[in-house]
Design a protein around this motif. Structure first.
Motif, short mmCIF file in Angstrom:
data_model
loop_
_atom_site.label_atom_id
_atom_site.label_comp_id
_atom_site.label_asym_id
_atom_site.label_seq_id
_atom_site.Cartn_x
_atom_site.Cartn_y
_atom_site.Cartn_z
N LYS A 47 -6.46 39.18 66.51
CA LYS A 47 -6.19 37.75 66.67
C LYS A 47 -6.28 37.33 68.13
CE LYS A 47 -2.72 34.20 65.66
NZ LYS A 47 -1.36 33.94 65.14
N LYS A 48 -5.71 38.15 69.05
CA LYS A 48 -5.76 37.85 70.47
C LYS A 48 -7.19 37.85 70.99
CE LYS A 48 -1.14 39.41 71.82
NZ LYS A 48 -0.35 40.35 72.66
N ALA A 49 -8.00 38.82 70.51
CA ALA A 49 -9.40 38.91 70.93
C ALA A 49 -10.17 37.68 70.50
CB ALA A 49 -10.04 40.18 70.37
N ILE A 50 -9.96 37.23 69.25
CA ILE A 50 -10.65 36.04 68.73
C ILE A 50 -10.22 34.80 69.51
CG2 ILE A 50 -10.90 34.53 66.73
CD1 ILE A 50 -10.65 37.07 64.99
N ASP A 51 -8.90 34.67 69.79
CA ASP A 51 -8.40 33.51 70.55
C ASP A 51 -9.01 33.49 71.94
OD1 ASP A 51 -6.87 32.76 68.40
OD2 ASP A 51 -5.02 33.70 69.12
N TYR A 52 -9.14 34.65 72.57
CA TYR A 52 -9.70 34.72 73.92
C TYR A 52 -11.16 34.29 73.92
CZ TYR A 52 -11.26 36.57 78.39
OH TYR A 52 -11.81 36.69 79.64
N ILE A 53 -11.91 34.77 72.92
CA ILE A 53 -13.33 34.41 72.83
C ILE A 53 -13.50 32.92 72.62
CG2 ILE A 53 -15.42 34.70 71.43
CD1 ILE A 53 -14.54 37.60 70.94
N ALA A 55 -11.44 30.55 73.48
CA ALA A 55 -11.00 29.81 74.65
C ALA A 55 -11.97 29.94 75.82
CB ALA A 55 -9.60 30.28 75.08
N ASN A 56 -12.75 31.04 75.84
CA ASN A 56 -13.64 31.28 76.99
C ASN A 56 -15.09 31.49 76.57
OD1 ASN A 56 -11.50 31.78 79.31
ND2 ASN A 56 -10.79 32.96 77.52
N TYR A 57 -15.47 30.89 75.44
CA TYR A 57 -16.81 31.15 74.91
C TYR A 57 -17.90 30.68 75.87
CZ TYR A 57 -17.32 26.21 73.58
OH TYR A 57 -17.45 24.86 73.59
N GLN A 58 -17.63 29.60 76.62
CA GLN A 58 -18.65 29.10 77.54
C GLN A 58 -18.94 30.12 78.65
OE1 GLN A 58 -17.03 25.33 78.79
NE2 GLN A 58 -18.09 24.20 77.16
N MET A 59 -17.88 30.72 79.20
CA MET A 59 -18.06 31.72 80.24
C MET A 59 -18.75 32.97 79.69
SD MET A 59 -15.19 33.64 82.60
CE MET A 59 -14.57 34.56 81.19
N ILE A 60 -18.33 33.40 78.51
CA ILE A 60 -18.94 34.58 77.88
C ILE A 60 -20.41 34.34 77.61
CG2 ILE A 60 -18.93 36.05 75.84
CD1 ILE A 60 -15.90 35.62 75.70
#
Length: 389
Positions: A47-53, A55-60
């Motif tokens: 869940k934390k990994a999905i939330d991080y992605i 929230a930061n999908y533009q940077m990734i």
């Protein structure tokens, strides 16, 4: 090391059965709690990994795109360089082909050097193109023919050799590939082991080695290198003694197996099994041809006839009842199959030119595995001694 899975489950099953009812219940509750904790941990991390992605999908996405762009640029640059090199090589090749396709004047008088042109992988003399990548036996034949032509024009044999050697050395200095071939021939066929970087000296030795082939009649040479013997000839030329030893055993097996009577019990044996019966049905011609190759490329150091000479000198014969273990041991000591009073391991077989005389071939006489000490089937040696010329 492989873990026996079945044994682990079996031991686990036995352990569970030894527990009391209360211990089984406690163990079951503990296992359930452990599995639940693992499940919740994985779920929480996911869940934390999905939330991080999210929230930061533009940077990734930016990092991924940048990395991809760099890889594409590097690949494109590599392809560009490769294409440029290929184009240059093609141009070089075309230039050589164009030169070769130009009409040539054939001179029957004057300096012979003016009539010789060596290009790339080829030597051209009076329109006769010789590829330096072919077998040395063919190269040697062409060199001998050139010497004959020069002698017909009034050159002495020594002067003819010098003319050809000079041309070869000149081209070797200009073209690395020709130089590499020249030194390879010297290493493989010259009896002179002295190291040198002088192209003229090496070319002279190569020409001398080529003329030495004439001492063997063309009929005998064809018999030796054709058919079954071609690969053995190449291996021995390259001083690949171990591979040549195995190839010798293979040749004898293949030829002898065809000669065995149809009702012979040896036909049903495993592949590459050897016994004295195989040597008994092998023709003397085949046995002697194999021996000739070993003698030729080892300068008389290895071969069946060398082993026969040593065996006979020690008092051995071709009759099993006559040869004592003492003779066998003495023979093993002299050819290097025994050391310090015991037979060597297979890994200690000396596959070098410096091995004792008669050390090779050995494989077809071994009656042992590669992890064991050499167990020699002396019946095979005795039959060889009785049949080799």
């Amino acid at each position: 090391m492989k873990i026996p899975i079945k044994q682990i489950f079996r031991e686990f099953y036995i352990l569970i059965n030894r527990l009391s009812l209360v211990e089984k219940v406690i163990y079951g509750l503990f296992s359930i709690a452990l599995l639940r904790a693992v499940y919740l941990t994985i779920l929480n991390l996911s869940k934390k990994a999905i939330d991080y992605i999210l929230a930061n999908y533009q940077m990734i996405f930016a990092i991924f795109s940048g990395t991809l762009a760099i890889l594409i640029f590097v690949l494109g640059f590599y392809l560009y360089i490769s294409r440029a090199r290929y184009k240059q090589n093609s141009l070089d090749g075309s230039s050589i082909d164009d030169d070769m396709n130009e009409p040539r004047n054939i001179y029957t008088e004057g300096n012979y050097n003016e009539n010789i042109n060596i290009n790339g992988d080829q030597i051209e003399i009076y329109g006769d193109v010789i590829n330096i990548n072919q077998d040395f036996s063919e190269i040697a034949k062409e060199i001998r023919e050139l010497i004959t032509e020069l002698k017909n024009q009034g050159y002495s044999e020594e002067d003819a050799k010098t003319e050809i050697a000079t041309e070869l050395a000149e081209e070797a200095r200009k073209k690395p590939k020709v130089r590499k071939k020249l030194f390879m021939w010297k290493k493989s066929f010259s009896t002179n082991t002295k190291k040198t970087n002088d192209e003229t000296e090496v070319a002279r030795e190569v020409v001398t080695s080529a003329t030495a082939y004439s001492h063997t009649s063309s009929k005998d040479f064809t018999e030796v290198v054709s058919g079954y013997y071609q690969k053995l000839d190449e291996l021995l030329q390259a001083r690949q003694w171990k591979e040549a030893d195995l190839e010798t055993a293979k040749i004898i097996y293949v030829i002898s197996h065809k000669e065995l009577p149809k009702n012979s019990r040896y036909r049903t044996y495993l592949k590459n099994y050897f016994g004295s019966e195989y040597i008994k049905v092998l023709t003397k011609k085949d046995l002697n041809n194999i021996n000739k190759l070993w003698l030729k490329y080892s300068n008389g150091r290895f071969g069946f006839s060398v082993q026969k000479r040593i065996w006979k000198r020690l008092g051995g014969g071709s009759d099993t009842t006559y040869n004592s273990p003492e003779i066998q041991n003495k023979f093993g000591d002299e050819v290097g199959w025994r050391k310090e009073g015991d037979w060597v391991y297979y890994s200690d077989i000396n596959y070098w030119r410096t091995a004792p005389s008669g050390h090779l071939p050995i494989c077809l006489m071994l009656n042992s595995g590669k992890s064991e000490r050499c167990n020699i089937d002396f019946q095979i040696l005795e039959v060889i001694v009785g049949r080799i010329s």
